[in-house]
Design an enzyme around this catalytic site. Structure first.
Site, PDB file in Angstrom:
ATOM      1  N   TRP A 100      29.386  -2.854  74.849  1.00  0.00           N
ATOM      2  CA  TRP A 100      28.210  -1.924  74.901  1.00  0.00           C
ATOM      3  C   TRP A 100      27.982  -1.192  73.667  1.00  0.00           C
ATOM      4  O   TRP A 100      26.744  -0.745  73.220  1.00  0.00           O
ATOM      5  CB  TRP A 100      28.593  -0.877  76.124  1.00  0.00           C
ATOM      6  CG  TRP A 100      28.712  -1.417  77.247  1.00  0.00           C
ATOM      7  CD1 TRP A 100      29.950  -1.557  78.119  1.00  0.00           C
ATOM      8  CD2 TRP A 100      27.790  -2.124  78.129  1.00  0.00           C
ATOM      9  NE1 TRP A 100      29.774  -2.497  79.229  1.00  0.00           N
ATOM     10  CE2 TRP A 100      28.562  -2.651  79.102  1.00  0.00           C
ATOM     11  CE3 TRP A 100      26.329  -2.768  77.916  1.00  0.00           C
ATOM     12  CZ2 TRP A 100      27.610  -3.509  80.186  1.00  0.00           C
ATOM     13  CZ3 TRP A 100      25.741  -3.628  78.682  1.00  0.00           C
ATOM     14  CH2 TRP A 100      26.466  -3.992  80.042  1.00  0.00           C
ATOM     15  N   ASP A 167      27.743   7.476  74.305  1.00  0.00           N
ATOM     16  CA  ASP A 167      27.603   6.802  75.549  1.00  0.00           C
ATOM     17  C   ASP A 167      28.731   7.228  76.435  1.00  0.00           C
ATOM     18  O   ASP A 167      29.868   6.547  76.356  1.00  0.00           O
ATOM     19  CB  ASP A 167      27.453   5.165  75.374  1.00  0.00           C
ATOM     20  CG  ASP A 167      27.450   4.311  76.600  1.00  0.00           C
ATOM     21  OD1 ASP A 167      27.314   5.013  77.856  1.00  0.00           O
ATOM     22  OD2 ASP A 167      27.341   3.228  76.307  1.00  0.00           O
ATOM     23  N   LYS A 191      28.333   4.726  87.869  1.00  0.00           N
ATOM     24  CA  LYS A 191      29.721   4.849  87.705  1.00  0.00           C
ATOM     25  C   LYS A 191      30.391   6.181  88.643  1.00  0.00           C
ATOM     26  O   LYS A 191      30.751   6.119  89.593  1.00  0.00           O
ATOM     27  CB  LYS A 191      30.414   4.926  86.398  1.00  0.00           C
ATOM     28  CG  LYS A 191      30.590   3.413  85.762  1.00  0.00           C
ATOM     29  CD  LYS A 191      29.515   2.854  85.547  1.00  0.00           C
ATOM     30  CE  LYS A 191      29.838   1.365  84.749  1.00  0.00           C
ATOM     31  NZ  LYS A 191      29.103   0.092  84.754  1.00  0.00           N
TER      32      LYS A 191
HETATM   33  N1  PLP Z   1      27.510   1.474  78.424  1.00  0.00           N
HETATM   34  C1  PLP Z   1      28.660   1.309  79.141  1.00  0.00           C
HETATM   35  C2  PLP Z   1      29.850   1.984  78.704  1.00  0.00           C
HETATM   36  C3  PLP Z   1      28.617   0.847  80.339  1.00  0.00           C
HETATM   37  O1  PLP Z   1      29.770   0.468  81.012  1.00  0.00           O
HETATM   38  C4  PLP Z   1      27.305   0.147  80.804  1.00  0.00           C
HETATM   39  C5  PLP Z   1      27.411  -0.719  82.192  1.00  0.00           C
HETATM   40  O2  PLP Z   1      28.472  -0.892  82.586  1.00  0.00           O
HETATM   41  C6  PLP Z   1      26.223   0.140  79.992  1.00  0.00           C
HETATM   42  C7  PLP Z   1      26.199   0.960  78.574  1.00  0.00           C
HETATM   43  C8  PLP Z   1      25.007  -0.411  80.415  1.00  0.00           C
HETATM   44  O3  PLP Z   1      24.374   0.327  81.302  1.00  0.00           O
HETATM   45  P1  PLP Z   1      23.033  -0.123  82.415  1.00  0.00           P
HETATM   46  O4  PLP Z   1      23.371  -1.316  83.135  1.00  0.00           O
HETATM   47  O5  PLP Z   1      22.790   1.105  83.050  1.00  0.00           O
HETATM   48  O6  PLP Z   1      22.238  -0.481  81.357  1.00  0.00           O
END
Ligand code: PLP
Length: 355
Positions: A100, A167, A191
């Protein structure tokens, strides 16, 4: 049979929240109308949005400190871009701790220079780099507090002279932190908060308005702030469920109370991973282990069919590791009861007894 949901996300929510949400879909606030068929401008929904925004700030202890909470759409993935659009003038600093972070870096590079201060990519992200320096001439520093896929979690955050952006998608509201250290926090709901479809963004308002580029309205945090998170039709159902979950957390005693349970769940599972000779943890340094997502492998892959069978028989769901790591991943978000972790530990012990 009782289900034990270890899914990494979308994932388990409190049963009481699910029940109230189901009722609101049929008859919201006794209006004889569904939550998802009334105007988002109606006073009943405006109250939901306001309450969700307030509760988020309250849990983070950021009320009356110059922060605004927004419930946006596009997932955490759109925040990768929005952060850069709103804050990156020339150069930004990023810590690369997983898939991510990597994706966030990719989006930021569309808009300026990225200084990657450290990365654990070479070792498939199995640790959190600690020795790095952050250039003071960067517009902000970005990190990922919990790496959902690899099962690592930052235990401390650097002191920065520049805005700190994080994030927190997979560990928000799970542990106490001094949230006032952060200038921008974002988290996809799916989550620890609600269904996919909304993203919480918490911003210290004074960091905005410093870039020279024109920002499209939907990507502009200031536009969303000025419209009280109602610039366009919000994701009413995910916001409502998030509000209920934040209320559930408050009734439970807030982050402080849930953190204790989260610590106990993580302790129970990691002790078994370390004790049981059939298993090994994926993360290189124990201090980097995530309390939300525990990643582990079988030492002997030949036991996989057997283990998978007894896992299934025990009603355990969502234990498979992410494809980039393999093995197993037990996600232990706020709503997962201790009892479920005990069931998993029992299954691991049963495998040992039968082996
Ligand atoms: N950041 C983290 C730490 C994640 O765990 C996730 C998805 O699991 C994301 C970003 C991406 O999130 P989204 O699917 O809401 O765009």
């Amino acid at each position: 049979m009782k289900k034990h949901n270890f899914s990494a996300g979308p994932c388990i929510l409190p049963q009481s929240v699910l029940e109230k949400s189901a009722e609101a879909v049929l008859n919201f606030n006794g209006l004889n109308l569904s939550l998802i068929e009334i105007s988002h401008r109606s006073k009943d929904f405006v109250a939901v949005m306001e309450s969700a925004r307030e509760l988020a700030l309250e849990h983070l202890n950021l009320q009356n400190k110059g922060y605004k909470a927004l419930f946006l759409q596009g997932g955490a993935s759109l925040e990768f871009l929005m952060v850069a659009y709103n804050l990156l003038e020339k150069k930004a600093a990023y810590l690369n701790t997983g898939t991510w972070s990597d994706k966030a870096i990719k989006e930021a590079k569309l808009l300026g220079e990225v200084a990657e201060v450290a990365s654990s990519k070479e070792s498939n992200f199995n640790f959190i780099p600690k020795n790095y320096s952050i250039p003071n001439d960067a517009d902000y520093f970005h990190c990922t507090s919990n790496n959902t896929i690899f099962g690592t979690q930052m235990q401390s955050f650097p002191e920065t002279q520049i805005p700190l952006v994080c994030d927190m998608s997979s560990d928000i509201f799970s542990r106490r932190l001094d949230f006032s250290k952060f200038d921008l926090i974002y988290a996809g709901a799916q989550k620890n908060m609600g269904p996919a479809g909304t993203t919480l963004v918490v911003i210290r308002e004074e960091i905005l308005g410093k870039v020279s580029r024109a920002i499209p309205s939907m990507l502009n945090y200031k536009v969303h702030i000025d419209k009280d998170s109602m610039f366009n039709t919000p994701a009413v159902f995910p916001v409502y469920v998030s509000m209920l979950t934040l209320q559930w957390l408050k009734d439970l005693g807030g982050i402080e109370a849930i953190e204790k349970v989260n610590n106990q769940k993580a302790e129970l599972l990691y002790s078994e991973i370390d004790r049981n000779p059939l298993f090994e943890g994926f993360v290189a340094n124990k201090e980097d282990r995530s309390k939300m997502n525990a990643t582990f492998n079988l030492v002997d892959d030949q036991l996989k069919t057997n283990f998978d069978t007894i896992v299934k028989e025990a009603g355990i769901n969502g234990l498979n590791g992410h494809r980039s790591v393999g093995g197993y991943r037990a996600s232990m978000y706020n709503a997962l009861p201790m009892e479920s972790v005990q069931v998993l530990v029992d299954v691991m012990q049963n495998l040992e007894k039968g082996a």
